[in-house]
Design a protein around this motif. Sequence first.
Motif, short mmCIF file in Angstrom:
data_model
loop_
_atom_site.label_atom_id
_atom_site.label_comp_id
_atom_site.label_asym_id
_atom_site.label_seq_id
_atom_site.Cartn_x
_atom_site.Cartn_y
_atom_site.Cartn_z
N THR A 1 22.02 40.36 36.93
CA THR A 1 21.92 41.14 38.15
C THR A 1 23.32 41.48 38.60
OG1 THR A 1 19.97 39.85 38.77
CG2 THR A 1 20.98 41.14 40.50
N SER A 2 23.48 42.63 39.20
CA SER A 2 24.76 43.05 39.74
C SER A 2 24.76 42.77 41.25
CB SER A 2 24.96 44.55 39.49
OG SER A 2 26.10 45.01 40.14
N VAL A 3 25.80 42.04 41.71
CA VAL A 3 25.90 41.69 43.13
C VAL A 3 27.29 42.01 43.65
CG1 VAL A 3 24.15 39.85 42.93
CG2 VAL A 3 26.57 39.28 42.67
N ASN A 4 27.44 41.96 44.96
CA ASN A 4 28.71 42.22 45.61
C ASN A 4 29.74 41.15 45.19
OD1 ASN A 4 30.70 41.65 47.88
ND2 ASN A 4 29.84 43.60 48.55
N ALA A 5 30.84 41.59 44.61
CA ALA A 5 31.85 40.67 44.07
C ALA A 5 32.56 39.87 45.15
CB ALA A 5 32.86 41.44 43.23
N ASP A 6 32.78 40.47 46.31
CA ASP A 6 33.48 39.76 47.39
C ASP A 6 32.62 38.63 47.96
OD1 ASP A 6 35.73 41.41 47.11
OD2 ASP A 6 34.92 42.88 48.53
N MET A 7 31.34 38.90 48.15
CA MET A 7 30.42 37.87 48.64
C MET A 7 30.28 36.75 47.60
SD MET A 7 29.41 38.76 51.67
CE MET A 7 27.82 38.02 52.04
N TYR A 8 30.18 37.15 46.33
CA TYR A 8 30.08 36.18 45.25
C TYR A 8 31.31 35.26 45.25
CZ TYR A 8 29.89 34.16 40.58
OH TYR A 8 29.87 33.28 39.53
N ALA A 9 32.48 35.87 45.32
CA ALA A 9 33.73 35.10 45.27
C ALA A 9 33.83 34.12 46.44
CB ALA A 9 34.93 36.04 45.26
N ALA A 10 33.44 34.55 47.63
CA ALA A 10 33.50 33.67 48.80
C ALA A 10 32.57 32.47 48.62
CB ALA A 10 33.14 34.45 50.06
N MET A 11 31.37 32.72 48.11
CA MET A 11 30.42 31.63 47.92
C MET A 11 30.86 30.72 46.77
SD MET A 11 27.82 29.95 48.92
CE MET A 11 27.06 31.03 50.14
N LYS A 12 31.40 31.28 45.71
CA LYS A 12 31.87 30.46 44.59
C LYS A 12 32.97 29.51 45.04
CE LYS A 12 33.87 30.63 39.97
NZ LYS A 12 34.33 31.48 38.85
N PRO B 1 30.85 48.90 47.09
CA PRO B 1 31.62 47.65 46.99
C PRO B 1 31.81 47.25 45.53
CG PRO B 1 29.37 47.21 47.72
CD PRO B 1 29.54 48.70 47.66
N ASN B 2 32.82 46.44 45.30
CA ASN B 2 33.02 45.89 43.95
C ASN B 2 31.79 45.10 43.55
OD1 ASN B 2 35.63 46.89 43.88
ND2 ASN B 2 36.50 45.01 44.70
N ARG B 3 31.41 45.18 42.30
CA ARG B 3 30.23 44.49 41.81
C ARG B 3 30.61 43.52 40.70
NH1 ARG B 3 26.17 45.32 45.27
NH2 ARG B 3 24.60 45.12 43.65
N ILE B 4 29.79 42.50 40.56
CA ILE B 4 29.96 41.53 39.49
C ILE B 4 28.58 41.24 38.91
CG2 ILE B 4 29.82 39.57 41.07
CD1 ILE B 4 31.79 38.10 39.22
N VAL B 5 28.51 41.04 37.61
CA VAL B 5 27.24 40.73 36.95
C VAL B 5 27.08 39.22 36.92
CG1 VAL B 5 25.94 40.87 34.79
CG2 VAL B 5 27.30 42.83 35.57
N VAL B 6 25.92 38.76 37.41
CA VAL B 6 25.62 37.33 37.41
C VAL B 6 24.46 37.04 36.49
CG1 VAL B 6 26.53 36.92 39.73
CG2 VAL B 6 24.13 37.50 39.46
N GLU B 7 24.48 35.83 35.96
CA GLU B 7 23.42 35.35 35.07
C GLU B 7 22.51 34.40 35.84
OE1 GLU B 7 24.98 33.99 31.19
OE2 GLU B 7 26.91 34.71 31.95
N ASN B 8 21.40 34.03 35.21
CA ASN B 8 20.47 33.09 35.83
C ASN B 8 20.07 32.07 34.76
OD1 ASN B 8 18.16 31.77 36.81
ND2 ASN B 8 17.55 33.55 38.02
N VAL B 9 20.45 30.82 34.97
CA VAL B 9 20.19 29.76 33.99
C VAL B 9 18.69 29.57 33.76
CG1 VAL B 9 20.18 27.81 35.60
CG2 VAL B 9 20.93 27.46 33.25
N ILE B 10 17.88 29.89 34.75
CA ILE B 10 16.43 29.72 34.64
C ILE B 10 15.80 30.84 33.83
CG2 ILE B 10 14.27 29.60 35.97
CD1 ILE B 10 15.96 28.27 38.20
N ARG B 11 16.43 32.02 33.85
CA ARG B 11 15.94 33.17 33.10
C ARG B 11 17.04 33.68 32.18
NH1 ARG B 11 13.64 34.84 38.45
NH2 ARG B 11 11.46 34.23 38.32
#
Length: 98
Positions: A19-30, A4-14
């Motif tokens: 981390t690389s996550v599924n781009a489609d799931m990320y987009a839907a949640m965003k 699946p397409n991947r997107i790199v996400v950051e973490n404000v706490i760290r």
Amino acid sequence: MSKPNRIVVENVIRPGKTTSVNADMYAAMKIALLAVIPSQAPGLTLADIRERIFAHLPEQRFPGGKGVSWWSKTVQLDLEAKGEIVREKTRPIRLHRG
């Protein structure tokens, strides 16, 4: 089978951790998060946000709400790290758009 397409996400706490996550799931949640998070302070609590996002999530991506907690937190922390949403210094935590 293709990955699946991947997107790199950051973490404000760290800061600096990505981390690389599924781009489609990320987009839907965003889309769902930004649909419910108000543009101005005081914003909404995390509980209020999670309650309201279900109406904006595609059932085929989150059947029966599966994974909503993990994805909402992952996308929330990434959007905070990127300055798209802001965490108020309150208890409980409240978020609004940046």
